[in-house]
Design a protein around this motif. Sequence first.
Motif, mmCIF file in Angstrom:
data_model
loop_
_atom_site.group_PDB
_atom_site.id
_atom_site.type_symbol
_atom_site.label_atom_id
_atom_site.label_comp_id
_atom_site.label_asym_id
_atom_site.label_seq_id
_atom_site.Cartn_x
_atom_site.Cartn_y
_atom_site.Cartn_z
ATOM 1 N N PHE A 218 -13.383 0.527 2.776
ATOM 2 C CA PHE A 218 -13.160 1.340 3.976
ATOM 3 C C PHE A 218 -11.722 1.828 4.097
ATOM 4 C CE2 PHE A 218 -16.939 -1.163 5.097
ATOM 5 C CZ PHE A 218 -17.817 -0.122 5.401
ATOM 6 N N HIS A 219 -11.000 1.862 2.972
ATOM 7 C CA HIS A 219 -9.695 2.505 2.965
ATOM 8 C C HIS A 219 -9.888 4.021 2.997
ATOM 9 C CE1 HIS A 219 -7.365 -1.074 0.962
ATOM 10 N NE2 HIS A 219 -7.990 -1.407 2.067
ATOM 11 N N LEU A 220 -8.985 4.715 3.670
ATOM 12 C CA LEU A 220 -9.041 6.171 3.704
ATOM 13 C C LEU A 220 -8.365 6.729 2.458
ATOM 14 C CD1 LEU A 220 -9.800 8.702 5.406
ATOM 15 C CD2 LEU A 220 -7.441 8.650 6.262
ATOM 16 N N GLN A 221 -9.028 7.635 1.777
ATOM 17 C CA GLN A 221 -8.456 8.307 0.619
ATOM 18 C C GLN A 221 -7.896 9.653 1.080
ATOM 19 O OE1 GLN A 221 -11.343 8.427 -2.563
ATOM 20 N NE2 GLN A 221 -11.716 6.217 -2.471
ATOM 21 N N LEU A 222 -6.567 9.757 1.041
ATOM 22 C CA LEU A 222 -5.859 10.923 1.563
ATOM 23 C C LEU A 222 -5.214 11.689 0.413
ATOM 24 C CD1 LEU A 222 -4.979 12.216 4.336
ATOM 25 C CD2 LEU A 222 -2.812 11.004 4.012
ATOM 26 N N LYS A 223 -5.621 12.942 0.245
ATOM 27 C CA LYS A 223 -5.081 13.779 -0.830
ATOM 28 C C LYS A 223 -3.907 14.590 -0.310
ATOM 29 C CE LYS A 223 -6.428 17.043 -4.455
ATOM 30 N NZ LYS A 223 -7.565 17.826 -5.039
ATOM 31 N N LEU A 224 -2.732 14.359 -0.911
ATOM 32 C CA LEU A 224 -1.528 15.065 -0.516
ATOM 33 C C LEU A 224 -1.483 16.451 -1.150
ATOM 34 C CD1 LEU A 224 1.056 12.158 -0.940
ATOM 35 C CD2 LEU A 224 -0.449 12.650 1.000
ATOM 36 N N GLU A 225 -0.572 17.294 -0.667
ATOM 37 C CA GLU A 225 -0.428 18.638 -1.245
ATOM 38 C C GLU A 225 -0.066 18.574 -2.720
ATOM 39 O OE1 GLU A 225 2.174 21.223 0.840
ATOM 40 O OE2 GLU A 225 0.956 21.268 2.673
ATOM 41 N N SER A 226 0.608 17.508 -3.126
ATOM 42 C CA SER A 226 1.012 17.346 -4.530
ATOM 43 C C SER A 226 -0.188 17.027 -5.424
ATOM 44 C CB SER A 226 2.031 16.207 -4.647
ATOM 45 O OG SER A 226 1.436 14.964 -4.267
ATOM 46 N N GLY A 227 -1.310 16.676 -4.811
ATOM 47 C CA GLY A 227 -2.486 16.286 -5.581
ATOM 48 C C GLY A 227 -2.669 14.781 -5.669
ATOM 49 N N GLU A 228 -1.625 14.043 -5.316
ATOM 50 C CA GLU A 228 -1.723 12.592 -5.326
ATOM 51 C C GLU A 228 -2.688 12.122 -4.235
ATOM 52 O OE1 GLU A 228 1.132 8.616 -4.615
ATOM 53 O OE2 GLU A 228 1.934 10.657 -4.355
ATOM 54 N N VAL A 229 -3.461 11.090 -4.537
ATOM 55 C CA VAL A 229 -4.404 10.531 -3.569
ATOM 56 C C VAL A 229 -3.915 9.151 -3.148
ATOM 57 C CG1 VAL A 229 -6.772 9.771 -3.133
ATOM 58 C CG2 VAL A 229 -6.353 11.827 -4.504
ATOM 59 N N LEU A 230 -3.647 8.998 -1.861
ATOM 60 C CA LEU A 230 -3.243 7.702 -1.322
ATOM 61 C C LEU A 230 -4.471 6.955 -0.816
ATOM 62 C CD1 LEU A 230 -0.095 8.667 0.818
ATOM 63 C CD2 LEU A 230 -0.175 7.928 -1.573
ATOM 64 N N HIS A 231 -4.444 5.642 -0.940
ATOM 65 C CA HIS A 231 -5.510 4.795 -0.424
ATOM 66 C C HIS A 231 -4.920 4.003 0.742
ATOM 67 C CE1 HIS A 231 -8.308 5.429 -3.895
ATOM 68 N NE2 HIS A 231 -7.159 5.823 -4.437
ATOM 69 N N LEU A 232 -5.261 4.415 1.953
ATOM 70 C CA LEU A 232 -4.632 3.861 3.147
ATOM 71 C C LEU A 232 -5.526 2.800 3.778
ATOM 72 C CD1 LEU A 232 -3.338 7.185 4.744
ATOM 73 C CD2 LEU A 232 -2.143 5.642 3.179
ATOM 74 N N GLN A 233 -4.944 1.624 3.969
ATOM 75 C CA GLN A 233 -5.670 0.522 4.582
ATOM 76 C C GLN A 233 -5.521 0.517 6.093
ATOM 77 O OE1 GLN A 233 -4.476 -3.321 3.133
ATOM 78 N NE2 GLN A 233 -6.101 -4.422 4.211
ATOM 79 N N GLU A 234 -4.407 1.079 6.596
ATOM 80 C CA GLU A 234 -4.157 1.061 8.023
ATOM 81 C C GLU A 234 -3.364 2.310 8.407
ATOM 82 O OE1 GLU A 234 -0.820 0.988 8.745
ATOM 83 O OE2 GLU A 234 -0.202 0.488 6.708
ATOM 84 N N GLY A 235 -3.308 2.546 9.722
ATOM 85 C CA GLY A 235 -2.532 3.660 10.248
ATOM 86 C C GLY A 235 -3.219 4.312 11.419
ATOM 87 N N ASP A 236 -2.444 5.097 12.170
ATOM 88 C CA ASP A 236 -2.990 5.902 13.270
ATOM 89 C C ASP A 236 -3.229 7.313 12.743
ATOM 90 O OD1 ASP A 236 -3.062 3.998 15.328
ATOM 91 O OD2 ASP A 236 -0.912 4.227 15.682
ATOM 92 N N CYS A 237 -4.458 7.764 12.861
ATOM 93 C CA CYS A 237 -4.862 9.035 12.258
ATOM 94 C C CYS A 237 -4.996 10.114 13.337
ATOM 95 C CB CYS A 237 -6.189 8.832 11.523
ATOM 96 S SG CYS A 237 -6.790 10.297 10.669
ATOM 97 N N GLN A 238 -4.347 11.239 13.088
ATOM 98 C CA GLN A 238 -4.446 12.381 14.009
ATOM 99 C C GLN A 238 -4.821 13.640 13.254
ATOM 100 O OE1 GLN A 238 -0.682 12.676 16.011
ATOM 101 N NE2 GLN A 238 -0.956 10.752 17.143
#
Length: 223
Positions: A203-223
């Motif tokens: 249930f980590h969020l997979q966030l694709k940055l403009e650079s193309g890198e994909v972060l796997h986020l375990q926590e954070g406030d999402c807007q």
Amino acid sequence: AAAYCDQQTSGRGRLGREWKSPKGGLYLSFASPIGMGSPLDFGMAACIEIAEVLAESYPDVFIKWPNDLVAITGDHHNRENKLGGFLSSFIQLPKRENHVVVGVGINLNTIIDLGSAALPTSLPPVSFKELTGSETDIETLVKKVVPRVFSTFQEIRLNPESTHIGLIQRWRMRSATLGRKVKVTRMSGEIVEGTAVDIGSNFHLQLKLESGEVLHLQEGDCQ
């Protein structure tokens, strides 16, 4: 076990934040032995089951990563409103089976005071009564939700792998986050922006940055 009320004098949200619980809401907690399952799955299961039940009366109820229930409103269905949230706690008991407690808070028949500081949130709050135009009987809703949640809990304990896969699929279908450009503020204060492309097996969020890198986020406030 399950317990519920329509008002709390004290509540705890994610990261130890205060959770205001005014009269008219539904505040529901589930306690369950974990068995072979993952504690995360129990929280997601409760949230998914409740979202699906609420969606029978108001179809545009979704789950916003990491732990919000939101309703989509507006003439163009482009406005997110916070309907509720959930929180899971892992409990280790000496010489007994480990348990998980899942707490869910929903603005069910709550009178929302937008000028009050009692409901701090990055999203404007909304009550289910506002969405449907009528009050929801709390006891009737609880009697509908609790058996569904405990049935899924049982599946998690007995068939953890297949149930986990099914929960991931259902979360994707009910997600208000995936496919959107979002900004996530991490616990460290770091802010990352990108496109929410998927949810991982944990249930980590997979966030694709403009650079193309994909972060796997375990926590954070999402807007």
